[in-house]
Design a protein around this motif. Structure first.
Motif, PDB file in Angstrom:
ATOM      1  N   GLU A 113       0.830  -1.179   0.000  1.00 15.13           N
ATOM      2  CA  GLU A 113       0.000   0.000   0.000  1.00 15.13           C
ATOM      3  C   GLU A 113       0.879   1.249   0.000  1.00 15.13           C
ATOM      4  OE1 GLU A 113      -3.330  -0.385  -0.284  1.00 15.13           O
ATOM      5  OE2 GLU A 113      -2.931  -2.518  -0.259  1.00 15.13           O
ATOM      6  N   PRO A 114       0.443   2.286  -0.710  1.00 16.91           N
ATOM      7  CA  PRO A 114       1.229   3.524  -0.726  1.00 16.91           C
ATOM      8  C   PRO A 114       1.156   4.220   0.633  1.00 16.91           C
ATOM      9  CG  PRO A 114      -0.852   3.835  -1.868  1.00 16.91           C
ATOM     10  CD  PRO A 114      -0.760   2.376  -1.531  1.00 16.91           C
ATOM     11  N   PRO A 115       2.243   4.857   1.044  1.00 13.45           N
ATOM     12  CA  PRO A 115       2.255   5.549   2.339  1.00 13.45           C
ATOM     13  C   PRO A 115       1.168   6.619   2.468  1.00 13.45           C
ATOM     14  CG  PRO A 115       4.478   5.371   1.474  1.00 13.45           C
ATOM     15  CD  PRO A 115       3.547   4.890   0.385  1.00 13.45           C
ATOM     16  N   CYS A 116       0.784   7.225   1.364  1.00 12.74           N
ATOM     17  CA  CYS A 116      -0.223   8.291   1.423  1.00 12.74           C
ATOM     18  C   CYS A 116      -1.609   7.764   1.800  1.00 12.74           C
ATOM     19  CB  CYS A 116      -0.293   9.038   0.096  1.00 12.74           C
ATOM     20  SG  CYS A 116      -0.855   8.029  -1.291  1.00 12.74           S
ATOM     21  N   GLU A 117      -1.796   6.464   1.706  1.00 11.61           N
ATOM     22  CA  GLU A 117      -3.123   5.897   1.936  1.00 11.61           C
ATOM     23  C   GLU A 117      -3.630   6.130   3.358  1.00 11.61           C
ATOM     24  OE1 GLU A 117      -5.613   1.873   0.941  1.00 11.61           O
ATOM     25  OE2 GLU A 117      -3.644   2.167   0.087  1.00 11.61           O
ATOM     26  N   VAL A 118      -2.732   6.274   4.308  1.00 13.47           N
ATOM     27  CA  VAL A 118      -3.157   6.537   5.681  1.00 13.47           C
ATOM     28  C   VAL A 118      -4.013   7.803   5.743  1.00 13.47           C
ATOM     29  CG1 VAL A 118      -1.078   7.794   6.397  1.00 13.47           C
ATOM     30  CG2 VAL A 118      -2.445   6.572   8.094  1.00 13.47           C
ATOM     31  N   HIS A 119      -3.679   8.784   4.921  1.00 13.65           N
ATOM     32  CA  HIS A 119      -4.444  10.039   4.902  1.00 13.65           C
ATOM     33  C   HIS A 119      -5.853   9.820   4.345  1.00 13.65           C
ATOM     34  CE1 HIS A 119      -0.891  12.107   6.125  1.00 13.65           C
ATOM     35  NE2 HIS A 119      -0.233  11.728   5.049  1.00 13.65           N
ATOM     36  N   TYR A 120      -5.992   8.895   3.437  1.00 19.30           N
ATOM     37  CA  TYR A 120      -7.305   8.562   2.872  1.00 19.30           C
ATOM     38  C   TYR A 120      -8.224   8.074   4.000  1.00 19.30           C
ATOM     39  CZ  TYR A 120     -10.578   6.805  -0.651  1.00 19.30           C
ATOM     40  OH  TYR A 120     -11.678   6.598  -1.439  1.00 19.30           O
ATOM     41  N   TYR A 121      -7.714   7.143   4.808  1.00 18.34           N
ATOM     42  CA  TYR A 121      -8.513   6.598   5.900  1.00 18.34           C
ATOM     43  C   TYR A 121      -8.759   7.623   6.994  1.00 18.34           C
ATOM     44  CZ  TYR A 121      -7.730   2.249   3.472  1.00 18.34           C
ATOM     45  OH  TYR A 121      -7.698   1.270   2.516  1.00 18.34           O
ATOM     46  N   GLU A 122      -7.776   8.470   7.255  1.00 16.14           N
ATOM     47  CA  GLU A 122      -7.975   9.548   8.226  1.00 16.14           C
ATOM     48  C   GLU A 122      -9.107  10.460   7.760  1.00 16.14           C
ATOM     49  OE1 GLU A 122      -3.440  10.119   9.919  1.00 16.14           O
ATOM     50  OE2 GLU A 122      -4.141  11.418   8.308  1.00 16.14           O
ATOM     51  N   ALA A 123      -9.101  10.801   6.482  1.00 13.06           N
ATOM     52  CA  ALA A 123     -10.125  11.695   5.944  1.00 13.06           C
ATOM     53  C   ALA A 123     -11.512  11.082   6.088  1.00 13.06           C
ATOM     54  CB  ALA A 123      -9.835  12.011   4.474  1.00 13.06           C
ATOM     55  N   LEU A 124     -11.641   9.799   5.768  1.00 13.72           N
ATOM     56  CA  LEU A 124     -12.937   9.129   5.914  1.00 13.72           C
ATOM     57  C   LEU A 124     -13.402   9.145   7.368  1.00 13.72           C
ATOM     58  CD1 LEU A 124     -12.499   6.025   3.576  1.00 13.72           C
ATOM     59  CD2 LEU A 124     -13.875   8.076   3.143  1.00 13.72           C
ATOM     60  N   GLY A 125     -12.489   8.893   8.273  1.00  9.47           N
ATOM     61  CA  GLY A 125     -12.834   8.912   9.689  1.00  9.47           C
ATOM     62  C   GLY A 125     -13.288  10.278  10.163  1.00  9.47           C
ATOM     63  N   HIS A 126     -12.583  11.314   9.744  1.00  5.35           N
ATOM     64  CA  HIS A 126     -12.976  12.674  10.126  1.00  5.35           C
ATOM     65  C   HIS A 126     -14.320  13.051   9.523  1.00  5.35           C
ATOM     66  CE1 HIS A 126      -9.583  13.941  12.481  1.00  5.35           C
ATOM     67  NE2 HIS A 126      -8.730  13.544  11.538  1.00  5.35           N
ATOM     68  N   GLU A 127     -14.575  12.636   8.294  1.00  2.00           N
ATOM     69  CA  GLU A 127     -15.881  12.927   7.696  1.00  2.00           C
ATOM     70  C   GLU A 127     -16.994  12.231   8.464  1.00  2.00           C
ATOM     71  OE1 GLU A 127     -16.554  12.756   3.528  1.00  2.00           O
ATOM     72  OE2 GLU A 127     -14.655  13.718   3.046  1.00  2.00           O
ATOM     73  N   ALA A 128     -16.769  10.985   8.860  1.00  2.00           N
ATOM     74  CA  ALA A 128     -17.777  10.259   9.633  1.00  2.00           C
ATOM     75  C   ALA A 128     -18.043  10.955  10.964  1.00  2.00           C
ATOM     76  CB  ALA A 128     -17.325   8.820   9.858  1.00  2.00           C
ATOM     77  N   LEU A 129     -16.988  11.376  11.640  1.00  2.00           N
ATOM     78  CA  LEU A 129     -17.157  12.078  12.910  1.00  2.00           C
ATOM     79  C   LEU A 129     -17.884  13.406  12.721  1.00  2.00           C
ATOM     80  CD1 LEU A 129     -13.699  11.300  14.514  1.00  2.00           C
ATOM     81  CD2 LEU A 129     -15.932  10.443  15.267  1.00  2.00           C
ATOM     82  N   ALA A 130     -17.601  14.098  11.644  1.00  2.00           N
ATOM     83  CA  ALA A 130     -18.294  15.366  11.367  1.00  2.00           C
ATOM     84  C   ALA A 130     -19.785  15.121  11.156  1.00  2.00           C
ATOM     85  CB  ALA A 130     -17.681  16.047  10.149  1.00  2.00           C
ATOM     86  N   GLU A 131     -20.115  14.056  10.443  1.00  2.00           N
ATOM     87  CA  GLU A 131     -21.523  13.736  10.200  1.00  2.00           C
ATOM     88  C   GLU A 131     -22.248  13.337  11.477  1.00  2.00           C
ATOM     89  OE1 GLU A 131     -22.220  11.039   6.978  1.00  2.00           O
ATOM     90  OE2 GLU A 131     -20.811  12.114   5.677  1.00  2.00           O
ATOM     91  N   LEU A 132     -21.522  12.795  12.432  1.00  2.00           N
ATOM     92  CA  LEU A 132     -22.114  12.405  13.716  1.00  2.00           C
ATOM     93  C   LEU A 132     -22.201  13.577  14.690  1.00  2.00           C
ATOM     94  CD1 LEU A 132     -20.386   8.945  14.216  1.00  2.00           C
ATOM     95  CD2 LEU A 132     -22.792   9.371  13.669  1.00  2.00           C
ATOM     96  N   GLY A 133     -21.920  14.762  14.200  1.00  2.00           N
ATOM     97  CA  GLY A 133     -22.037  15.948  15.037  1.00  2.00           C
ATOM     98  C   GLY A 133     -20.723  16.460  15.574  1.00  2.00           C
ATOM     99  N   GLY A 134     -19.624  15.972  15.028  1.00  2.00           N
ATOM    100  CA  GLY A 134     -18.300  16.376  15.490  1.00  2.00           C
ATOM    101  C   GLY A 134     -17.931  17.803  15.152  1.00  2.00           C
ATOM    102  N   GLY A 135     -18.655  18.395  14.235  1.00  2.00           N
ATOM    103  CA  GLY A 135     -18.455  19.800  13.947  1.00  2.00           C
ATOM    104  C   GLY A 135     -17.371  20.131  12.941  1.00  2.00           C
ATOM    105  N   ASP A 136     -17.101  21.430  12.894  1.00  2.00           N
ATOM    106  CA  ASP A 136     -16.184  21.992  11.903  1.00  2.00           C
ATOM    107  C   ASP A 136     -14.767  21.443  12.012  1.00  2.00           C
ATOM    108  OD1 ASP A 136     -18.222  23.525  10.891  1.00  2.00           O
ATOM    109  OD2 ASP A 136     -17.641  25.337  11.989  1.00  2.00           O
ATOM    110  N   GLU A 137     -14.307  21.163  13.219  1.00  2.00           N
ATOM    111  CA  GLU A 137     -12.919  20.711  13.366  1.00  2.00           C
ATOM    112  C   GLU A 137     -12.683  19.409  12.600  1.00  2.00           C
ATOM    113  OE1 GLU A 137     -12.116  18.300  17.349  1.00  2.00           O
ATOM    114  OE2 GLU A 137     -13.110  20.211  17.731  1.00  2.00           O
ATOM    115  N   HIS A 138     -13.686  18.539  12.535  1.00  2.00           N
ATOM    116  CA  HIS A 138     -13.511  17.287  11.803  1.00  2.00           C
ATOM    117  C   HIS A 138     -13.616  17.500  10.289  1.00  2.00           C
ATOM    118  CE1 HIS A 138     -12.940  14.538  15.079  1.00  2.00           C
ATOM    119  NE2 HIS A 138     -13.922  15.140  15.728  1.00  2.00           N
ATOM    120  N   ARG A 139     -14.445  18.443   9.868  1.00  3.98           N
ATOM    121  CA  ARG A 139     -14.503  18.756   8.435  1.00  3.98           C
ATOM    122  C   ARG A 139     -13.185  19.357   7.971  1.00  3.98           C
ATOM    123  NH1 ARG A 139     -17.285  22.389   6.482  1.00  3.98           N
ATOM    124  NH2 ARG A 139     -17.962  23.472   8.313  1.00  3.98           N
TER     125      ARG A 139
END
Length: 68
Positions: free
Chosen positions: A1-27
């Protein structure tokens, strides 16, 4: 797997948290992670279109007037 892929999963996680009410910091963190993914080699991989789409949507949300 490419090293950059970790950022892909981080982004998905932050988007999920934002949708659950995590707010602007997660977006904001999601947008940063998508950008890092693309900048660190993600444009070379098959998922770059999806990453660019997520990043574009987040930027459009930031540019839209607040609905509060």
């Amino acid at each position: 797997e490419p090293p950059c892929e970790v950022h892909y999963y981080e982004a998905l996680g932050h988007e999920a948290l934002a949708e659950l009410g995590g707010g602007d910091e997660h977006r904001i963190a999601a947008a940063q992670s998508w950008q890092l993914y693309l900048d660190e080699g993600g444009r070379e991989w098959q998922w770059h279109d999806l990453a660019e789409s997520h990043l574009r949507e987040l930027r459009e949300m930031d540019a839209a007037p607040s609905r509060r």
